[in-house]
Design an enzyme around this catalytic site. Structure first.
Site, PDB file in Angstrom:
ATOM      1  N   ASP A   1       0.712  -1.323   0.169  1.00 48.20           N
ATOM      2  CA  ASP A   1       0.072   0.074  -0.047  1.00 48.20           C
ATOM      3  C   ASP A   1       0.832   1.121   0.070  1.00 48.20           C
ATOM      4  O   ASP A   1       1.807   1.600   0.856  1.00 48.20           O
ATOM      5  CB  ASP A   1      -0.839   0.001   1.195  1.00 48.20           C
ATOM      6  CG  ASP A   1      -1.912   1.018   1.423  1.00 48.20           C
ATOM      7  OD1 ASP A   1      -2.713   1.099   0.590  1.00 48.20           O
ATOM      8  OD2 ASP A   1      -1.727   2.135   2.191  1.00 48.20           O
TER       9      ASP A   1
ATOM     10  N   GLU B   1       1.520  -0.500  -4.988  1.00 46.36           N
ATOM     11  CA  GLU B   1       0.767   0.379  -5.246  1.00 46.36           C
ATOM     12  C   GLU B   1       1.800   1.778  -5.644  1.00 46.36           C
ATOM     13  O   GLU B   1       2.286   2.182  -4.504  1.00 46.36           O
ATOM     14  CB  GLU B   1      -0.266   0.745  -4.316  1.00 46.36           C
ATOM     15  CG  GLU B   1      -1.237   1.785  -4.803  1.00 46.36           C
ATOM     16  CD  GLU B   1      -2.005   2.463  -3.612  1.00 46.36           C
ATOM     17  OE1 GLU B   1      -3.326   2.795  -4.038  1.00 46.36           O
ATOM     18  OE2 GLU B   1      -1.728   2.427  -2.369  1.00 46.36           O
TER      19      GLU B   1
HETATM   20  C1  NOJ Z   1      -4.365   3.343  -0.674  1.00 45.32           C
HETATM   21  C2  NOJ Z   1      -5.368   2.198  -0.488  1.00 45.32           C
HETATM   22  O1  NOJ Z   1      -5.759   1.733  -1.541  1.00 45.32           O
HETATM   23  C3  NOJ Z   1      -6.420   3.116   0.092  1.00 45.32           C
HETATM   24  O2  NOJ Z   1      -7.565   2.381   0.133  1.00 45.32           O
HETATM   25  C4  NOJ Z   1      -6.104   3.626   1.473  1.00 45.32           C
HETATM   26  O3  NOJ Z   1      -7.296   4.771   1.721  1.00 45.32           O
HETATM   27  C5  NOJ Z   1      -4.785   4.642   1.225  1.00 45.32           C
HETATM   28  N1  NOJ Z   1      -3.899   3.703   0.591  1.00 45.32           N
HETATM   29  C6  NOJ Z   1      -4.192   5.025   2.581  1.00 45.32           C
HETATM   30  O4  NOJ Z   1      -3.800   3.499   3.107  1.00 45.32           O
END
Ligand code: NOJ
Length: 563
Positions: A205, A262
């Site tokens: 993440d 990500e």
């Molecule tokens: C990306 C995640 O996919 C999202 O859902 C989240 O709110 C943010 N990162 C913070 O962790």
């Protein structure tokens, strides 16, 4: 076992990954919240679909300010979802169904209820203080003008002290201080602990946010709130490579697990650093096409009147960057995106099974590991909420207020968030046309359904051979069972089209050539359909023109010059 990671063939390249949002998948104990036992109960469904891995969004102990992306204990399961034994059972049962388990790794921040953070506040002299980022106030104000991703200042005042702590996301998600080696050791130990449990890998993440510019300087404001997006000073910043290399070497690499970063904010030209032979991850998500409808992929009130031509360019540019560097991902939905059918099919008439199949065949065979987000395989659509109180997602609520601040009316603000809200994809999964859509046996779900008629449901689609579900099943069969060499490992070539509204590409090897052609418009368009065997078609026939939103997969009769 060290991974032969950048070999041409790799098990994770052959995966088809299905994302489960546990809170909304299946509520086995009828408390209104989906759970781990619910995922276990639905493994036969996932096996029937044909996927090979699930990515489960966070189920850790959490106050759920951001639905689990705010972790209070990395080693515990939120009781709403079950317990650690359930997770172990999930890993074991999934394996029996031929499915691996990937989990979410949230290491840019924790919850403010994590004991590290509560200790950092309670005992400023403790070692935990330096696990987070605290800075002195400047003239009783925050240290700089950075705006958090979820709105407002990225700094929260510490009660009783003349200082602030940094939160890139919500104030209940304080950022970890990656500059501190002791903190990094804690993170590596935790990752190792999970890998030893037998998970297949991680979706990592917000990982491009872990390095902050150490000057902590302000920038010119980019909104009328006087703030500036934090991303310019904390996303993919110089020096991040040191942390990412260490992270890989100390954890992932030792286990041969799969990793998906990500990674917003990485220029295409730099993909090699992330997914190249020495890259930090096996694959990354690329958001250029997914965020085509909003400027810079961020604030939802900055909408773009995009064209298919631009969409196609974004899609293919990302593809070329993946191919040039390593391996990619291909997806059209996730838990942060609205439903693709509502976003990408502009004519509401075709926001139906025809449109859902068009999108499916358009994205699925590109170069990379395909992801399917829960409900996408049914052709789920966005809802239309009429009051801000109906939204749960913190980002939706923030975007609503930001839009009002920027001068939009409440009706306009509501429209923006209806189009973009993350709640759109987080509504409870419709399993059947029965009480609460079969999500549970009657308890009020934590979030309102998309539609209460449950016309779109898994049970009906499983029993109807021309459903979207069966279309996805067929896509997976074609890729993984019938044409793996060409559809997984073959070359990728965009195809020239007379119309900008057609997305067409070929996957090819020395002796095979498969073509994906999709009309992304509501008008018939001419396209010379190659001679060959039609493997998939979302209409009953093929004419001289492509019909509106028609998609066709053809195995071309090849000559030597073509491949
Ligand atoms: C990306 C995640 O996919 C999202 O859902 C989240 O709110 C943010 N990162 C913070 O962790």
């Amino acid at each position: 076992m060290p991974k032969m990671e950048k070999n041409r063939h790799a098990w994770w390249k052959e995966a088809v990954i299905y994302q489960v949002y546990p809170k909304s998948f299946y509520d086995s104990n009828n408390d209104g919240i989906g759970d781990i036992q619910g995922i276990i109960a639905k493994l036969p469904y996932l096996q029937e679909l044909g996927i090979t891995m699930i990515w489960v969004s966070p189920f850790y102990q959490s106050p759920m300010a951001d639905n689990g992306y705010d972790i209070a204990d990395y080693y515990a399961v939120n009781p709403d979802f079950g317990d650690m034994q359930d997770v172990e059972n999930l890993i074991a049962c999934a394996k029996e169904h031929g499915i691996q388990v990937m989990i979410d790794l949230v290491i840019n921040h924790t919850s403010d209820e994590h004991p590290w953070f509560t200790q950092a506040l309670a005992q400023p002299q403790s070692k935990y203080r330096d696990y987070y980022i605290f800075k002195p106030a400047i003239n009783d104000a925050p240290p700089n003008n950075w705006r958090s991703i979820f709105g407002g200042s990225a700094w929260e005042k510490v009660a009783g002290e003349a200082c602030y702590y940094l939160h890139t996301f919500h104030r209940k998600q304080p950022d970890l201080n990656w500059e501190n080696p002791a903190l990094r050791e804690e993170i590596y130990a935790m990752i190792t602990w999970w890998l030893e449990k037998g998970i297949a890998g991680f979706r990592v993440d917000a990982i491009t946010f872990i390095k902050k510019d150490q000057d902590y300087g302000s920038l010119p404001a980019d909104g009328i709130d006087g703030l500036v997006s934090i991303k310019w000073k904390s996303r993919n910043r110089p020096g991040i490579e040191v942390f990412l290399n260490e992270l890989k070497e100390r954890t992932f690499q030792r286990f041969g697990c799969v990793t998906v970063g990500e990674a917003p904010g990485v220029p295409l030209a730099d993909y090699g650093q992330f997914i190249g032979p020495q890259g930090y991850f096996d694959m990354i998500f690329d958001f250029h096409a997914a965020d085509i409808d909003v400027e810079n992929g961020s604030e939802w009130f900055r909408r773009r009147d995009w064209t298919v031509k631009e969409f196609k360019q974004a899609l293919f540019a990302s593809q070329q960057a993946f191919i040039a560097s390593g391996w990619g991902t291909t997806f059209i939905e996730n838990h942060d995106q609205p439903r693709a059918l509502s976003k990408l099919i502009r004519d509401p008439v075709f926001q139906n099974e025809t449109g859902a199949k068009a999108l499916a065949a358009m994205y699925f065979f590109m170069h990379g590991t395909p992801f399917i987000y829960q409900g996408q395989e049914l052709g789920m659509k966005n809802f239309n909420r009429t009051r801000i109180e109906q939204f749960d997602d913190i980002s939706s609520i923030d975007n609503y207020h930001r839009a009002l601040t920027e001068g939009f009316t409440s009706a306009q603000a509501l429209e923006f968030i209806n189009q973009r809200s993350r709640d759109n994809s987080r509504t409870p999964f419709p399993w059947a046309k029965t009480i609460n859509g079969g999500f549970n046996s009657g308890a009020q779900p934590w979030l309102e359904f998309t539609h209460r008629d449950f016309e779109i449901n898994a049970e009906e689609q499983r029993h109807r051979s021309d459903s979207v579900f069966h279309f996805y099943q067929r896509l997976i069969q074609l890729r993984n069972l019938e044409y793996p060499e060409v559809l997984i490992y073959g070359n990728f070539s965009p195809l020239e089209t007379h119309s900008d509204d057609i997305v067409a590409y070929a996957r090819h090897t020395d002796n095979q050539r498969l073509i994906s052609i999709t009309n992304m418009s509501n008008t018939p368009l001419s396209y010379v359909i190659p001679v060959g065997e039609v493997l998939l078609n979302n209409y009953d026939s093929i004419d001289s023109n492509l019909k509106p939103y028609q998609t066709i997969i053809i195995k071309e009769c090849v000559t030597n010059e073509q491949v």
